[in-house]
Design a protein around this motif. Structure first.
Motif, PDB file in Angstrom:
ATOM      1  N   SER A  21      -3.424  -4.264   5.220  1.00 27.70           N
ATOM      2  CA  SER A  21      -2.742  -3.669   6.846  1.00 27.70           C
ATOM      3  C   SER A  21      -3.874  -3.139   7.786  1.00 27.70           C
ATOM      4  O   SER A  21      -4.613  -1.783   6.661  1.00 27.70           O
ATOM      5  CB  SER A  21      -1.326  -3.615   6.267  1.00 27.70           C
ATOM      6  OG  SER A  21      -1.235  -2.390   5.309  1.00 27.70           O
ATOM      7  N   GLU A  43      -0.125  -1.760  -0.410  1.00 29.59           N
ATOM      8  CA  GLU A  43       1.082  -2.202  -0.445  1.00 29.59           C
ATOM      9  C   GLU A  43       0.144  -3.053  -1.987  1.00 29.59           C
ATOM     10  O   GLU A  43      -0.851  -3.700  -1.865  1.00 29.59           O
ATOM     11  CB  GLU A  43       1.370  -3.805   0.185  1.00 29.59           C
ATOM     12  CG  GLU A  43       1.788  -3.616   1.296  1.00 29.59           C
ATOM     13  CD  GLU A  43       0.817  -2.784   2.520  1.00 29.59           C
ATOM     14  OE1 GLU A  43      -0.077  -3.249   3.038  1.00 29.59           O
ATOM     15  OE2 GLU A  43       1.155  -1.575   3.206  1.00 29.59           O
ATOM     16  N   ILE A  67       5.017   0.307  -1.769  1.00 25.79           N
ATOM     17  CA  ILE A  67       4.213   0.711  -0.688  1.00 25.79           C
ATOM     18  C   ILE A  67       3.483   2.646  -0.856  1.00 25.79           C
ATOM     19  O   ILE A  67       4.592   3.351  -0.928  1.00 25.79           O
ATOM     20  CB  ILE A  67       4.774   0.549   0.493  1.00 25.79           C
ATOM     21  CG1 ILE A  67       5.107  -0.410   0.807  1.00 25.79           C
ATOM     22  CG2 ILE A  67       3.729   0.654   1.983  1.00 25.79           C
ATOM     23  CD1 ILE A  67       5.998  -1.058   2.464  1.00 25.79           C
ATOM     24  N   ARG A 105       5.402  -5.301   2.958  1.00 22.94           N
ATOM     25  CA  ARG A 105       5.619  -4.719   4.070  1.00 22.94           C
ATOM     26  C   ARG A 105       6.222  -5.114   5.369  1.00 22.94           C
ATOM     27  O   ARG A 105       7.050  -4.639   6.221  1.00 22.94           O
ATOM     28  CB  ARG A 105       4.006  -5.012   4.839  1.00 22.94           C
ATOM     29  CG  ARG A 105       3.966  -3.539   6.262  1.00 22.94           C
ATOM     30  CD  ARG A 105       2.524  -3.285   6.598  1.00 22.94           C
ATOM     31  NE  ARG A 105       2.170  -2.050   5.371  1.00 22.94           N
ATOM     32  CZ  ARG A 105       2.376  -0.722   6.339  1.00 22.94           C
ATOM     33  NH1 ARG A 105       3.342  -0.566   7.475  1.00 22.94           N
ATOM     34  NH2 ARG A 105       1.665   0.278   5.264  1.00 22.94           N
ATOM     35  N   GLU A 266       6.901   2.851   9.454  1.00 26.79           N
ATOM     36  CA  GLU A 266       6.577   4.020   8.774  1.00 26.79           C
ATOM     37  C   GLU A 266       7.804   5.055   8.615  1.00 26.79           C
ATOM     38  O   GLU A 266       7.837   6.118   8.210  1.00 26.79           O
ATOM     39  CB  GLU A 266       5.892   4.464   9.764  1.00 26.79           C
ATOM     40  CG  GLU A 266       4.124   3.892   9.018  1.00 26.79           C
ATOM     41  CD  GLU A 266       3.403   2.953   8.053  1.00 26.79           C
ATOM     42  OE1 GLU A 266       4.499   4.101   6.662  1.00 26.79           O
ATOM     43  OE2 GLU A 266       2.542   2.720   8.205  1.00 26.79           O
TER      44      GLU A 266
END
Length: 326
Positions: A21, A43, A67, A105, A266
């Motif tokens: 990502s 992830e 994660i 995610r 986040e």
């Protein structure tokens, strides 16, 4: 090579798949985590090899997904990795390694947007911008799973055809690829003039004279369009970190009693006090989203192609989620 000893709360995991990502280097520098070399791939899904003395959630041979934290020193692109137990949950048996890593995610993002920021419920109308993206695909399915009616925008004919094939079907697919369709007008028409309850954007135009050098920026809606199509008490969930609202924008939102929320997936990692909620999302999401929904994944990628794939991801040129399979 030369892994440190397993600490009390660590889980040693043999990685089976790792999704790539985009790395937000600006965010990392703002929270003082910017380094010369950044680990790639957070992830992961895999099998537990060993657990620390105080680990209570897992035991060897458990299949897990999770994660890695923002401050992780290790990359998920390792055959074996040490992870604190609070960043992992059990992987549902019927979900393959690649799907688990590739969905976690986007699942957390969709859950955060639709549950914590907008409280989706049956009968609500949700507009998901760029619904054929990995995040958009999961958001559509989660909203439908919760009984909402979904409208989505498509950035190309291929995206439009993909969205029209989704089951259950999307209420309306708005093709914005030629730049001639008015998103606000289409949404108001679809809702009988009432407007939508929840909007998940994929970026917005802040100014009319904004540089439109990229084809994608030309397809983004203007912030006034989103405010126009919001219904009374509507919620606008934005990924635009530099969103600026002028007094007339605020006044329009005030008249509708509408709210704007910022989607930063986040946040669960940035505050220790949120760890319980984060684990709840992960466990609920893996048993729910991963089990029921179909992610937008590319073909699994071998490890030797990881560098090229990551360069594509970091340039935001990947339309499907890239997952490395071990």
């Amino acid at each position: 090579e030369n892994l440190p000893p397993t600490r009390d709360n660590d889980v040693k995991v043999q990685v089976r798949a790792c999704a790539l990502s985009w790395i937000d280097t600006k965010l990392l520098s703002e929270v003082k985590l910017q380094k010369e070399l950044l680990p790639v791939g957070r992830e992961i899904s895999g099998v537990v090899l060993e657990v620390g003395r105080k680990v209570t959630f897992f035991q060897p041979d458990d299949e897990v997904v999770g994660i890695l934290p923002l401050d992780s020193e290790e990359s998920g692109l390792c055959e074996v990795i040490l992870v604190h137990e609070h960043y992992l949950v059990r992987k549902p048996e019927k979900v393959c390694w690649v799907e688990a890593a590739g969905t976690v995610r986007d699942g957390v993002r969709a859950y955060t947007a639709l549950h914590y920021l907008s409280q989706v419920s049956p009968g609500k109308t949700v507009l998901v911008m760029d619904g054929a993206s990995p995040f958009g695909t999961i958001a559509i399915q989660l909203a439908q799973h919760r009984g909402a009616r979904v409208i989505s925008t498509a950035y190309s004919l291929e995206d439009k055809q993909y969205l029209e094939r989704l089951r259950p079907p999307v209420a309306r697919v708005i093709d914005v690829s030629n730049g001639k369709i008015d998103v606000a007008e289409s949404c108001l028409e679809e809702t009988g003039g009432l407007g939508v309850d929840i909007v998940l954007d994929a970026g917005v135009k802040l100014y009319s004279a904004e540089d439109e050098s990229t084809s994608k920026s030309r397809l983004l809606p203007h912030k006034h369009d989103i405010i126009t199509l919001l219904g009374v008490g509507g919620r606008w969930i934005t990924t635009e970190k530099y969103l600026q609202l002028d007094p007339p924008d605020s006044h329009s939102l005030f008249l509708k009693g509408a709210t704007v929320s910022f989607l930063n997936d986040e946040i669960w990692n940035l505050s220790n006090i949120q760890q319980g909620k984060y684990l709840y999302i992960l466990s609920d999401e893996t048993s729910d989203i991963l089990f029921h929904f179909r992610p937008q994944l590319d073909e699994p990628i071998p490890l030797y192609e990881a560098k090229v794939s990551m360069e594509i991801v970091q340039k935001n040129e990947a339309r499907k989620r890239q997952v490395i399979q071990f």
